[in-house]
Scaffold this motif. Structure first.
Motif, mmCIF file in Angstrom:
data_model
loop_
_atom_site.group_PDB
_atom_site.id
_atom_site.type_symbol
_atom_site.label_atom_id
_atom_site.label_comp_id
_atom_site.label_asym_id
_atom_site.label_seq_id
_atom_site.Cartn_x
_atom_site.Cartn_y
_atom_site.Cartn_z
ATOM 1 N N ALA A 14 -2.191 -7.083 -1.532
ATOM 2 C CA ALA A 14 -2.123 -5.990 -0.393
ATOM 3 C C ALA A 14 -3.327 -6.201 0.457
ATOM 4 O O ALA A 14 -3.715 -4.949 0.754
ATOM 5 C CB ALA A 14 -1.428 -4.847 -1.010
ATOM 6 N N ASN A 16 -6.175 -7.901 3.215
ATOM 7 C CA ASN A 16 -6.017 -8.062 4.852
ATOM 8 C C ASN A 16 -4.977 -8.894 5.234
ATOM 9 O O ASN A 16 -4.562 -8.472 6.149
ATOM 10 C CB ASN A 16 -7.383 -8.610 5.294
ATOM 11 N N LEU A 17 -4.878 -10.259 4.682
ATOM 12 C CA LEU A 17 -3.876 -10.983 5.167
ATOM 13 C C LEU A 17 -2.501 -10.630 4.955
ATOM 14 O O LEU A 17 -1.589 -10.610 5.595
ATOM 15 C CB LEU A 17 -3.927 -12.660 4.685
ATOM 16 N N ASN A 37 0.608 -5.693 -6.279
ATOM 17 C CA ASN A 37 -0.708 -5.742 -6.098
ATOM 18 C C ASN A 37 -1.611 -5.028 -7.239
ATOM 19 O O ASN A 37 -1.001 -4.044 -7.906
ATOM 20 C CB ASN A 37 -1.266 -4.838 -4.896
ATOM 21 N N ARG A 38 -2.600 -5.655 -7.623
ATOM 22 C CA ARG A 38 -3.527 -5.160 -8.862
ATOM 23 C C ARG A 38 -3.844 -3.951 -8.673
ATOM 24 O O ARG A 38 -3.524 -2.788 -9.633
ATOM 25 C CB ARG A 38 -4.787 -6.040 -8.804
ATOM 26 N N ASP A 39 -4.393 -3.197 -7.467
ATOM 27 C CA ASP A 39 -4.650 -1.861 -7.280
ATOM 28 C C ASP A 39 -3.161 -1.332 -6.851
ATOM 29 O O ASP A 39 -2.798 -1.476 -5.612
ATOM 30 C CB ASP A 39 -5.712 -1.737 -6.227
ATOM 31 N N VAL A 72 -3.629 -13.309 -2.734
ATOM 32 C CA VAL A 72 -4.637 -12.692 -3.190
ATOM 33 C C VAL A 72 -5.739 -13.691 -3.022
ATOM 34 O O VAL A 72 -6.017 -14.627 -2.494
ATOM 35 C CB VAL A 72 -4.257 -12.702 -4.868
ATOM 36 N N ALA A 73 -6.908 -12.880 -3.743
ATOM 37 C CA ALA A 73 -8.412 -13.685 -3.510
ATOM 38 C C ALA A 73 -8.137 -15.159 -4.003
ATOM 39 O O ALA A 73 -7.672 -15.113 -4.886
ATOM 40 C CB ALA A 73 -9.532 -12.905 -4.286
ATOM 41 N N ASP A 74 -8.760 -15.854 -3.308
ATOM 42 C CA ASP A 74 -8.902 -17.536 -3.747
ATOM 43 C C ASP A 74 -9.076 -17.439 -5.171
ATOM 44 O O ASP A 74 -8.300 -18.464 -5.974
ATOM 45 C CB ASP A 74 -9.995 -18.430 -3.001
ATOM 46 N N ALA A 76 -8.109 -15.624 -7.625
ATOM 47 C CA ALA A 76 -7.194 -15.155 -8.556
ATOM 48 C C ALA A 76 -5.666 -15.915 -8.182
ATOM 49 O O ALA A 76 -4.912 -15.352 -8.967
ATOM 50 C CB ALA A 76 -6.944 -13.623 -8.000
ATOM 51 N N THR A 95 -2.032 -18.711 0.309
ATOM 52 C CA THR A 95 -2.081 -18.537 1.825
ATOM 53 C C THR A 95 -3.946 -18.984 2.145
ATOM 54 O O THR A 95 -4.160 -18.575 3.153
ATOM 55 C CB THR A 95 -2.121 -17.170 2.232
ATOM 56 N N PRO A 116 -2.296 -19.218 7.754
ATOM 57 C CA PRO A 116 -2.624 -18.561 8.922
ATOM 58 C C PRO A 116 -4.175 -18.871 9.172
ATOM 59 O O PRO A 116 -4.725 -18.125 8.663
ATOM 60 C CB PRO A 116 -2.138 -17.441 8.929
ATOM 61 N N GLN A 118 -6.767 -17.390 11.167
ATOM 62 C CA GLN A 118 -7.341 -16.506 12.075
ATOM 63 C C GLN A 118 -8.022 -15.406 11.118
ATOM 64 O O GLN A 118 -7.992 -15.522 9.883
ATOM 65 C CB GLN A 118 -6.091 -15.579 12.700
ATOM 66 N N PHE A 120 -8.342 -12.007 9.742
ATOM 67 C CA PHE A 120 -7.485 -10.701 9.550
ATOM 68 C C PHE A 120 -8.465 -9.615 8.849
ATOM 69 O O PHE A 120 -9.044 -9.749 7.645
ATOM 70 C CB PHE A 120 -6.444 -10.865 8.733
#
Ligand SMILES: NC(=O)c1ccc[n+]([C@@H]2O[C@H](COP(=O)([O-])OP(=O)(O)OC[C@H]3O[C@@H](n4cnc5c(N)ncnc54)[C@H](OP(=O)(O)O)[C@@H]3O)[C@@H](O)[C@H]2O)c1
Length: 266
Positions: A14, A16-17, A37-39, A72-74, A76, A95, A116, A118, A120
């Motif tokens: 959950a 930015n992207l 999402n973890r949080d 999620v973060a690369d 993770a 992603t 994508p 860009q 974000f």
């Protein structure tokens, strides 16, 4: 043969992207079934905003959807993927620009990447139709379905393997992340004298426009390309209280001088 379009999607992440992608998919009529999402705070906020159910662990995701997007973060991606249950009936993508597709190789069923290109940030306005989306998939039918899905949210869709995507991501760091840090330095330098950063805005737009038109080194201006050693020296002196900025200034100026010499010989 007509492909089975992707209609039901769940998202892990959950950040930015995930926020932008979930919104763009929802706006095209895709049903976002679940968000993990973890949080839980930001996870529930995203789930609510796209009318999805929030789940606390990747293992709880309902795998009867057409697609699971791991955003999620690369670092993770592998861990989150390993917590999914039997994915044999769904496509799973991540992603990331710089992580290979093989990070998902232990999953059953089609795997791929939905990248994508860009920058974000939650809350920023982005027209997803203008965002290039790079697709990779180890399964021909999965690839067609991902291409079709990407085409619903973006006008610029390409197929790209993991090696090419890593190179694209590297170029993107030079084209976006580094210039942005240069703006930060410019802002720091101006702040010490109380000069407004807004004076640089037309210059920034003009430079970006030149690059958009494909004029790269041909558009290079400034003291280094003119080999104006007097100004290079004066700028070095102005940067005496910022030795780290001085180092960047000297290195880039040297590279521009060398590039110009090479360019002149062509
Ligand atoms: N943002 C961009 O401009 C952009 C562009 C293209 C591709 N991407 C790719 O998209 C993916 C997400 O990037 P982002 O920018 O959206 O990241 P982000 O805003 O920093 O969010 C990171 C997400 O990863 C989750 N996460 C981090 N560590 C985790 C762990 N150990 N276990 C489970 N979840 C974890 C975070 O959960 P918490 O909320 O609990 O911290 C959050 O949902 C990355 O692969 C990135 O390379 C990003």
């Amino acid at each position: 043969m007509e492909i089975m379009k992707i209609q039901h999607v769940s998202i892990a992440g959950a950040g930015n992207l995930a926020w932008h992608l979930a919104g763009a998919l929802k706006n095209c009529g895709i049903i976002i079934r679940e968000v993990y999402n973890r949080d839980p705070g930001s996870g529930k906020d995203l789930a609510d905003s796209v009318h999805a159910r929030f789940v606390n662990t990747p293992g709880e995701l309902d795998l009867s959807v057409d697609l699971i997007i791991i955003a999620v973060a690369d670092s993770a991606i592998s861990e989150v993927a390993s917590l999914l249950r039997d994915t044999s009936k769904t496509v799973v993508v991540h992603t990331s620009g710089s992580v290979g597709m093989t990070v998902l190789k232990d999953l059953r069923g089609p795997i791929g990447v939905f990248y994508p290109l860009q920058t974000f940030r939650k809350g920023s306005k982005i027209d997803f139709r203008k965002v290039p989306v790079c697709i990779e998939c180890n399964d021909p039918s999965g690839k067609k379905r991902l291409l079709e899905l990407a085409g619903r949210i973006s006008d610029i869709v390409s197929i790209m393997n993991s090696e090419e995507r890593k190179v694209l991501h590297l170029a993107a760091v030079f084209a976006s992340n580094f210039p942005n840090f240069m703006y930060t330095i410019a802002g720091d330098i101006l702040r010490t004298r109380g000069i407004p950063f807004s004076l640089l805005k037309p210059l920034i737009s003009q430079t970006a426009q030149g690059a958009e038109e494909g004029k790269l080194f041909a558009n290079q201006t400034g003291p280094a390309v003119r080999k104006d050693m007097g100004i290079l020296k004066a700028h070095g002196e102005l940067l005496e209280s910022h030795p780290e900025y001085q180092e960047i200034y000297n290195l880039i100026s040297q590279l521009i001088i060398q590039y110009k010499l090479k360019d002149d010989k062509l």
